[in-house]
Enzyme design. Structure first.
Site, PDB file in Angstrom:
ATOM      1  N   ASP A 185      -1.118   0.549   9.033  1.00 30.43           N
ATOM      2  CA  ASP A 185      -0.879  -0.369   7.913  1.00 30.43           C
ATOM      3  C   ASP A 185      -0.603   0.412   6.622  1.00 30.43           C
ATOM      4  O   ASP A 185      -0.288  -0.180   5.589  1.00 30.43           O
ATOM      5  CB  ASP A 185      -2.025  -1.381   7.738  1.00 30.43           C
ATOM      6  CG  ASP A 185      -3.361  -0.731   7.462  1.00 30.43           C
ATOM      7  OD1 ASP A 185      -3.447   0.514   7.491  1.00 30.43           O
ATOM      8  OD2 ASP A 185      -4.340  -1.472   7.215  1.00 30.43           O
ATOM      9  N   SER A 186      -0.648   1.739   6.718  1.00 29.91           N
ATOM     10  CA  SER A 186      -0.163   2.581   5.610  1.00 29.91           C
ATOM     11  C   SER A 186       1.301   2.258   5.299  1.00 29.91           C
ATOM     12  O   SER A 186       1.799   2.613   4.226  1.00 29.91           O
ATOM     13  CB  SER A 186      -0.317   4.073   5.950  1.00 29.91           C
ATOM     14  OG  SER A 186       0.247   4.355   7.212  1.00 29.91           O
TER      15      SER A 186
ATOM     16  N   GLU B 243     -11.658   9.289   8.928  1.00 25.08           N
ATOM     17  CA  GLU B 243     -10.862   9.541   7.726  1.00 25.08           C
ATOM     18  C   GLU B 243     -11.768   9.989   6.576  1.00 25.08           C
ATOM     19  O   GLU B 243     -12.757   9.312   6.229  1.00 25.08           O
ATOM     20  CB  GLU B 243     -10.093   8.269   7.328  1.00 25.08           C
ATOM     21  CG  GLU B 243      -9.224   8.492   6.093  1.00 25.08           C
ATOM     22  CD  GLU B 243      -8.049   7.530   5.962  1.00 25.08           C
ATOM     23  OE1 GLU B 243      -7.952   6.577   6.741  1.00 25.08           O
ATOM     24  OE2 GLU B 243      -7.224   7.765   5.053  1.00 25.08           O
TER      25      GLU B 243
ATOM     26  N   ASP C  54      -2.170  -0.949  13.801  1.00 26.03           N
ATOM     27  CA  ASP C  54      -3.295  -1.394  12.976  1.00 26.03           C
ATOM     28  C   ASP C  54      -3.367  -2.904  12.899  1.00 26.03           C
ATOM     29  O   ASP C  54      -2.352  -3.579  12.660  1.00 26.03           O
ATOM     30  CB  ASP C  54      -3.134  -0.858  11.547  1.00 26.03           C
ATOM     31  CG  ASP C  54      -3.822   0.466  11.350  1.00 26.03           C
ATOM     32  OD1 ASP C  54      -4.823   0.737  12.052  1.00 26.03           O
ATOM     33  OD2 ASP C  54      -3.366   1.243  10.496  1.00 26.03           O
TER      34      ASP C  54
ATOM     35  N   LYS D 292      -6.015  -0.804  16.408  1.00 26.90           N
ATOM     36  CA  LYS D 292      -7.047  -0.124  15.611  1.00 26.90           C
ATOM     37  C   LYS D 292      -7.487  -1.069  14.503  1.00 26.90           C
ATOM     38  O   LYS D 292      -6.669  -1.790  13.936  1.00 26.90           O
ATOM     39  CB  LYS D 292      -6.480   1.165  15.020  1.00 26.90           C
ATOM     40  CG  LYS D 292      -7.414   1.848  14.024  1.00 26.90           C
ATOM     41  CD  LYS D 292      -6.997   3.280  13.728  1.00 26.90           C
ATOM     42  CE  LYS D 292      -5.956   3.446  12.645  1.00 26.90           C
ATOM     43  NZ  LYS D 292      -6.311   2.896  11.331  1.00 26.90           N
TER      44      LYS D 292
ATOM     45  N   GLU E 243     -10.679  -1.235  11.149  1.00 24.39           N
ATOM     46  CA  GLU E 243     -11.536  -0.367  10.335  1.00 24.39           C
ATOM     47  C   GLU E 243     -12.964  -0.902  10.316  1.00 24.39           C
ATOM     48  O   GLU E 243     -13.197  -2.043   9.917  1.00 24.39           O
ATOM     49  CB  GLU E 243     -10.979  -0.286   8.910  1.00 24.39           C
ATOM     50  CG  GLU E 243      -9.590   0.327   8.870  1.00 24.39           C
ATOM     51  CD  GLU E 243      -9.028   0.437   7.453  1.00 24.39           C
ATOM     52  OE1 GLU E 243      -9.746   0.117   6.478  1.00 24.39           O
ATOM     53  OE2 GLU E 243      -7.857   0.855   7.336  1.00 24.39           O
TER      54      GLU E 243
HETATM   55  O1  KIV Z   1      -2.652   3.306   8.364  1.00 21.86           O
HETATM   56  C1  KIV Z   1      -2.635   4.489   8.719  1.00 21.86           C
HETATM   57  O2  KIV Z   1      -1.624   5.177   8.627  1.00 21.86           O
HETATM   58  C2  KIV Z   1      -3.872   5.053   9.253  1.00 21.86           C
HETATM   59  C3  KIV Z   1      -3.916   6.520   9.528  1.00 21.86           C
HETATM   60  C4  KIV Z   1      -3.699   7.335   8.326  1.00 21.86           C
HETATM   61  C5  KIV Z   1      -5.164   6.918  10.215  1.00 21.86           C
HETATM   62  O3  KIV Z   1      -4.802   4.348   9.458  1.00 21.86           O
END
Ligand code: KIV
Length: 264
Positions: free
Chosen positions: A45-46, A181, A84, A112, A114
């Protein structure tokens, strides 16, 4: 070469193989990173900051994630393609499973989210639904507003104990690996020693079972962002600027044949 599965990633720990993971958000990058042999690709989600220009990841929607997962999945990578769950798409176990299923329908092979013990019912529900789960502990970008910024975790004894308990709980719940992280390197090393599943660090020192980076940071594609834990290995942003500038100059000297438009 065989397709990479969550079990392949998990077993790399026992074989002592360092796990490389990178983010991907689209078709060409997924093809390129897969060609490079990176075994774990994450539609993170970055993408909210990297591609969409948001100030943080909290603005990313499930629809955003589906769109980019579909694009990445069209590359049919050999790598395991994880994605994510964005903020507030897994507030309850039922919502977590429904959201995870949407990402899987879009082409994700694992999801994934958090958190640790605070989201354990959601993690268990996802795993029970047969969807491979990748954990994420330490600094949690989706909690940036509650946390008042991006802070390194594991500096106090209380944080160390919390991280250890969360990591063990995720492993017991069936996660195949966990991202750490911005965890202090000694605590990341301790979690890595104790956990039966791989740890994949970002800004958490060299003793994790693997490392993950935002690909755009690795490639220097965001020259306006400089992170201590992610120094670019090349400066592709600069290359883009220089190439566009050269082309701009080049077309100034390009001419159509004189009087071409009046010739008949
Ligand atoms: O969203 C993302 O890119 C991440 C990674 C940096 C671990 O969660």
């Amino acid at each position: 070469m065989a397709k990479i599965s969550p079990e392949t990633i998990r077993s790399m720990k026992s074989r002592g193989e360092i796990i490389a993971a990178l983010t991907t958000y689209d078709y060409p990058m997924t093809r390129l990173l897969d060609e490079a042999g990176i075994p774990l690709l994450l539609v993170g989600d970055s993408l909210g900051m990297v591609l969409l220009g948001y100030p943080d990841t909290t603005h990313v929607t499930l629809e955003d994630m589906e769109h980019h997962v579909r694009a990445a999945a069209r590359a049919r990578p050999r790598a395991l393609l994880a994605a994510d769950l964005p903020a507030h798409s897994y507030d309850t176990p039922e919502q977590a499973v429904a959201s995870a299923r949407r990402l899987v329908a879009a082409g994700a092979e694992a999801v994934k989210a958090e958190g640790g013990r605070n989201i354990l019912p959601q993690v268990r529900a996802i795993v029970e639904a047969g969807i491979p789960y990748l954990g994420h502990l330490g600094m949690l970008p989706q909690s940036v507003h509650q946390e008042g910024g991006y802070h390194v975790k594991g500096r106090t004894e209380e944080e160390r104990l919390r991280l250890l308990a969360d990591a063990e709980a995720l492993a017991r719940a069936g996660a195949f690996a966990v991202v750490l992280e911005l965890v202090t390197p000694p605590v990341a090393a301790e979690i890595t020693r104790l956990l039966p599943i791989p740890t994949i660090g970002i800004g958490s020192g060299p003793h994790c079972d693997g490392q993950i980076l935002v690909t755009h940071d690795l490639l220097g594609l965001l020259p306006w962002v400089r992170l201590r834990h992610a120094r670019p290995m090349v400066e592709l942003g600069q290359t883009i600027i220089e190439t566009a500038r050269r082309w701009h100059q080049e077309i100034q000297t390009f001419r159509h044949p004189p009087h071409a438009s009046s010739a008949s």
